[in-house]
Design an enzyme around this catalytic site. Structure first.
Site, PDB file in Angstrom:
ATOM      1  CB  SER A  87      -0.873   0.142   1.164  1.00  0.00           C
ATOM      2  OG  SER A  87      -2.146   1.640   1.123  1.00  0.00           O
ATOM      3  CE  LYS A 147      -2.594  -2.657  -0.018  1.00  0.00           C
ATOM      4  NZ  LYS A 147      -4.298  -2.258  -1.733  1.00  0.00           N
ATOM      5  CG  HIS A 175      -4.878  -1.022   3.891  1.00  0.00           C
ATOM      6  ND1 HIS A 175      -5.190  -0.651   2.727  1.00  0.00           N
ATOM      7  CD2 HIS A 175      -3.941   0.542   4.740  1.00  0.00           C
ATOM      8  CE1 HIS A 175      -4.466   0.998   2.762  1.00  0.00           C
ATOM      9  NE2 HIS A 175      -3.957   0.950   3.781  1.00  0.00           N
ATOM     10  CG  ASN A 176      -7.216  -1.922  -0.409  1.00  0.00           C
ATOM     11  OD1 ASN A 176      -6.540  -1.789   0.275  1.00  0.00           O
ATOM     12  ND2 ASN A 176      -7.238  -1.836  -1.520  1.00  0.00           N
ATOM     13  CD  GLU A 220      -7.827   3.013  -0.055  1.00  0.00           C
ATOM     14  OE1 GLU A 220      -6.192   2.104   0.483  1.00  0.00           O
ATOM     15  OE2 GLU A 220      -7.909   3.397  -0.980  1.00  0.00           O
TER      16      GLU A 220
END
Ligand code: 6PG
Length: 473
Positions: free
Chosen positions: A128, A182, A185-186, A189
């Site tokens: 990222s 990940k 994480h997104n 986000e």
């Protein structure tokens, strides 16, 4: 001499990652399907370090020291499978393929298992930080075997972002763990971006501030507990003026948010795992609503409240508190999902470490993550971040303002799905009793689905169509 690592796929992410490696003194083999890109990279940036260009997959593989570390930076999905199939036959046992794209973790699990059969390591790695991060230090989330991390970890830690000297890179867990993290994480986000967007919308349409004024508000927030990359760039975007029209940039951009799919995957996966990630889901749906132009056109004239825009004193501070509290909820939900995924797939993910490697390099980097790290350090088994002493107190202190913001949004007819769903989640967790008891009663009534009782073990059914006596199921 040979390259320590190789990167194939030299679009901007791959190119910047290769440059980052070279800049750190690691000779890096570079390859691209169309050789022009490889040539351009070496011509433009050759003086940054040692690049070993390869025209063919065979040359590329031959230029790597063993065990070979081959990073593929191509589009997720079929292109990734194609590249794996192109290179795997050229590799030898112990070599590793590192997928640095945004792959779905289920694909990563499949690929890892298939390559393991062939004696190869497959390391699905979340990366990222966008283009800049790839070049100057991303946050790196590698999955795959512990053995592969021994050979790969030091290199990745070397090029990762550092916070207080600690690299933003750690072995997340086996097979798909890195890509799973990940993905979440997104998802976080998306939620964070949606909450920021709602804050802007309320400051603009409830408090009547201009984009330039709101940019200033965000700049101020960025000196406090909300300090983060996303708040920082929000101020930049809001302060920007469109050169062609002289209008605020934010007013000339079509208001339909797009997505490449990682947020959607987060929610789909959460549904499968049974984890309530309502904040992330609202963010995905908010993008979806924005994109339904026809639907929005058809509904444009539906009646709204009669209230006027008015200046509300202290409102910006209320919004700061609502944003903070809702953000804690979004992160609590995301970490809950990582915990659930880790249990489901036996990954043994250290949640505190995830907060640690997100402190720098990645899109959601924020001061706040240090607090999350501390929360998991204090209690690695905490069922939710919301009950951590620090967060419980901070959110508790913010709640009055948070409720005022949600109320104001509802009264003025300004959509705030992120703020309101986060508050509903908070209140649901707090509730002594939920109306789920009634839901159970209804299910039992129409489908004899049974219910459990508060005062006795076992499953029960009421004979709704008969004398309404209760039987043990
Ligand atoms: C990152 C970003 C990166 C990418 C997103 C954008 O961590 O560097 O998350 O992976 O910019 O996938 O996602 P959408 O296009 O779905 O908004």
């Amino acid at each position: 001499s040979k390259a320590r690592i190789g990167v194939t796929g030299l679009a901007v992410m791959g190119r910047n990652l290769a440059r980052n490696l070279a800049r750190h003194g690691h000779p890096v083999a570079v390859h691209n399907r169309t050789a022009a890109r490889t040539k351009a990279l070496v011509e433009e940036f050759g003086d940054e370090g040692t690049f070993i260009p390869a025209e063919t997959p065979e040359q590329f593989v031959a230029s790597l020291e063993r065990p070979r570390r081959l990073v593929i930076m191509v589009k997720a999905g079929a292109p990734t499978d194609a590249v794996i199939e192109e290179f795997a036959p050229l590799l030898e046992p112990g070599d590793m393929i590192v997928d640095g794209g945004n792959a779905h973790f289920a694909d990563t699990r499949r690929r890892e298992a298939a390559l393991r059969e062939r004696g190869l390591h497959f390391v699905g790695t979340g990366i990222s930080g966008g283009e800049e991060g790839a070049l100057h230090g991303p946050s790196i989330m590698p999955g795959g075997s512990a053995e592969s991390y021994e050979a790969l970890g030091p290199l990745l830690e070397d090029i990762a972002a550092k916070v207080d000297g600690t690299p933003c890179c750690v072995h997340v867990g086996p097979d798909g763990a890195g890509h799973f993290v990940k993905m979440v994480h997104n998802g976080i986000e998306y939620a964070d971006m949606q909450l920021i967007a709602e804050s802007y919308d309320l400051l603009r349409h409830a408090a009547g501030l201009s984009p330039a004024e709101i940019a200033e508000v965000f700049r101020t927030w960025n000196t406090g507990r909300l300090e983060s990359y996303l708040i920082e760039i929000t101020a930049e975007v809001l302060a920007h003026t469109d050169a062609a029209t002289g209008r605020p940039f934010v007013d000339v951009v079509l208001d339909q948010a797009e997505q490449k799919g990682t947020g959607r995957w987060t929610v789909q996966t959460a549904l499968d795992l049974g984890v309530p990630v309502s904040g992330i889901a609202e963010a995905v749906f908010a993008r979806s609503v924005s994109g339904h132009a026809g639907l929005r056109r058809a509904a444009r004239n539906l009646p709204g409240p009669k209230n006027d825009v008015r200046y509300l004193s202290g409102f910006a501070d209320d919004v700061e508190q609502a944003l903070y509290a809702s953000k804690v909820v979004a992160y609590a939900q995301g970490f809950h999902q990582i915990q659930a995924g880790s249990e489901e797939y036996g990954w043994n993910i250290d949640l505190g470490q995830m907060a640690t490697i997100w402190r720098g390099g990645c899109i959601i980097r924020a001061r706040f993550l240090d607090r999350i790290r501390a929360a998991y350090e204090a209690d690695p088994r905490t069922p939710t971040l919301l009950t951590d002493d620090h967060f419980a107190e901070a959110v508790g202190a913010a709640q009055d303002a948070w409720r005022r913001v949600v109320t104001t949004a509802a009264q003025l007819g300004i959509p705030a799905p992120g703020f309101s769903s986060a508050l509903a989640y908070y209140d649901s967790l707090r509730a002594e009793r939920l109306p789920a008891a009634l839901t159970q009663g209804q299910r039992d009534f129409f489908g004899a689905h049974t219910y459990r009782r508060v005062d006795r073990d076992g499953s029960f059914h009421t004979l709704w169509g008969g004398d309404r006596s209760e039987v043990e199921a």
